[in-house]
Structures are given as C-alpha cells and as structure tokens.
Design a protein around this motif. Structure first.
Motif, PDB file in Angstrom:
ATOM      1  N   CYS A  75      59.965 -14.038 -14.087  1.00  0.00           N
ATOM      2  CA  CYS A  75      59.542 -14.595 -15.373  1.00  0.00           C
ATOM      3  C   CYS A  75      59.163 -16.065 -15.247  1.00  0.00           C
ATOM      4  O   CYS A  75      58.235 -16.533 -15.922  1.00  0.00           O
ATOM      5  N   ARG A  76      59.858 -16.797 -14.388  1.00  0.00           N
ATOM      6  CA  ARG A  76      59.482 -18.197 -14.162  1.00  0.00           C
ATOM      7  C   ARG A  76      58.126 -18.285 -13.474  1.00  0.00           C
ATOM      8  O   ARG A  76      57.346 -19.208 -13.724  1.00  0.00           O
ATOM      9  N   GLU A  77      57.844 -17.323 -12.621  1.00  0.00           N
ATOM     10  CA  GLU A  77      56.594 -17.328 -11.858  1.00  0.00           C
ATOM     11  C   GLU A  77      55.417 -16.809 -12.677  1.00  0.00           C
ATOM     12  O   GLU A  77      54.275 -17.248 -12.480  1.00  0.00           O
ATOM     13  N   HIS A  78      55.681 -15.900 -13.588  1.00  0.00           N
ATOM     14  CA  HIS A  78      54.605 -15.253 -14.337  1.00  0.00           C
ATOM     15  C   HIS A  78      54.871 -15.404 -15.836  1.00  0.00           C
ATOM     16  O   HIS A  78      55.769 -14.747 -16.378  1.00  0.00           O
ATOM     17  N   ALA A  79      54.076 -16.205 -16.495  1.00  0.00           N
ATOM     18  CA  ALA A  79      54.252 -16.436 -17.930  1.00  0.00           C
ATOM     19  C   ALA A  79      54.013 -15.177 -18.746  1.00  0.00           C
ATOM     20  O   ALA A  79      54.432 -15.092 -19.902  1.00  0.00           O
TER      21      ALA A  79
END
Length: 261
Positions: A75-79
């Motif tokens: 989730c941090r990597e992919h908004a």
C-alpha cells in the motif's frame, strides 16, 4: 467516478505461484492471475479501475504479522491499494496486532473461514469481532456447499451480536449458495460483493440478485487472481444497470464500506 475493486488477493513474488496454485486446487479452477501486485495493476490498462482493496488470508497464526507487513508495504508502494489486515483464530494477541495493523495504515480485516478451517462464529473469532466493531470493516468469505465453516446463518449470529460491525459478506453472501445467502442475510445490515459469482450465476441471475439485494449495498469485486478484474468489470457493466446503480456499486458503496469505521 472512482471505481473500486473491493476484493483482490496479492502475494509476495517468492510465494505467489505456490499460493495461486493452492487456491486453484481448493476451488478446482484454473486461476487467471499470477497473484502479484504488478499483475493486478496490469488490469488498469484494460479497465478504468481506480483502486483495489487488497488482502491475503492467514492459514496459520504465525503468518499473520508477515502478511500484514507485506500488505502495508504494498500500500505504501502503490497508491491504488487499500490494505486489509489478516488475522487467525489462534493468533496469541489479536488486540495488539490490530493496533499494530492500524498503525501501519491498514483499513480493515479479511477472514476466510473455509481455508482457515474455523467456524465463522467460533468464540475465538467472536472476541476479535468485538475488538474491531465500530473500528474496522470486515470482508469475510461466506458460504460454501462443501463445508459449514462459513454458512450464512453463522454470519447472521455475528451481525446480531455486533450490530455496529461493518461487514462485506463476500460472494453475494453465499459463495456457491447465493440463494441461501440472500434468504438468511437480506434483512441484516450487511454489504455484499459480486466477486467469484458472475461466472456461475450468468447475466440474468446476477442482475436479479443485485436488484434483490439493492444497489445501495452491492459492491464490485473480482477475486483476483482467480479472475481477471478487467473482464469482471466488463461483464458487470454490461448487465443493464442504470448509471446511478453503477455509480453506487462500482465505487460509492465501497467508499462507504471502507470509511465506515
């Protein structure tokens, strides 16, 4: 319009192939996806899906923290991702892990009683529902003709015990038994999603069940990597629903569901 796929599973690349194979064997289907975040996001090239609620299932207690760390990192990597935490009935300190998962930014919880081999209303899980009631929404696999773990009547007991628990009774409230799901749950305060349903129900029955449940609580979901989100989107949007119905089912209801806590 924000379009949300409320039901997608992802796995770390090093175990994705084994995880996908295991799910395929459990359901006796040929799986569509590789189970990775990258493959899930490829569907955005073929369908206007804005965001995905992503999760994985802990089939053992020791897997819980690693899954939650993985989902939070993705989730941090992919908004585009909205992460839901995993939990297991034998996890030694669920309250502490819920607090940790919330701190990681995870927005809900996913359970799968059939693969976790536990009654949905087992006292160990009832304790967990009490912890998340009014705080985190829950996606729970519901209904399998082969087992009794996730029978809709068990979910009805849960909903009556925890009236402020926000629940998505996945797969029309009864995977493989959608008629029973509707009969048992339609008077309850519950969302449902359409994932892993349309291929068996067909277009006419899918449309009928959506109208029976009401467009105000139906959510679009693909059950990736079992199915292709783009194909599921195309199928769902071709069923003759009104623009107002589609706006609710493709995004507005999911926004209410995720933000309900």
């Amino acid at each position: 319009m924000t379009i949300i796929d409320v039901h997608a599973h992802i796995y770390p690349e090093k175990i994705a192939e084994r995880a996908v194979d295991a799910v395929g064997e459990f359901y006796l289907v040929d799986m569509y996806g590789k189970g990775t975040a990258a493959h899930l996001l490829e569907s955005q090239k073929r369908a206007p899906i804005s965001r995905f609620v992503v999760h994985s299932v802990a089939t053992s207690a020791h897997a819980v923290t690693a899954i939650n760390d993985f989902i939070a990192a993705q989730c941090r990597e992919h908004a585009e991702f909205i992460g839901f935490m995993a939990m297991h009935q034998d996890f030694p300190d669920p309250e502490a892990e819920i607090e940790r998962a919330v701190g990681l930014g995870l927005a809900g919880m996913k359970l799968h009683p059939d693969t976790q081999k536990v009654d949905m209303d087992d006292p160990r899980l009832m304790r967990i529902y009490e912890m998340i009631e009014g705080r985190l929404p829950l996606i729970v696999h519901t209904g399998d003709y082969r087992t009794d773990f996730s029978h809709p009547r068990r979910l009805k007991r849960i909903l009556r015990a925890f009236p402020n628990l926000v629940v998505d009774a996945a797969h029309f409230g009864g995977w493989s038994i959608p008629e029973i799901g509707y009969d048992v749950l339609h008077e309850e305060n519950v969302f449902i999603d359409v994932s892993s349903s349309m291929m068996c129900l067909g277009q006419r029955r899918t449309r009928e069940l959506v109208r029976m449940w009401g467009a105000d609580r139906v959510m679009f979901g693909s059950d990736f990597p079992m199915w292709d989100p783009a194909h599921e989107f195309d199928t769902f949007t071709s069923l003759g629903f009104t623009d107002d119905e589609l706006e609710k089912m493709l995004g507005k209801n999911a926004e209410r569901f995720v933000g309900a806590s």
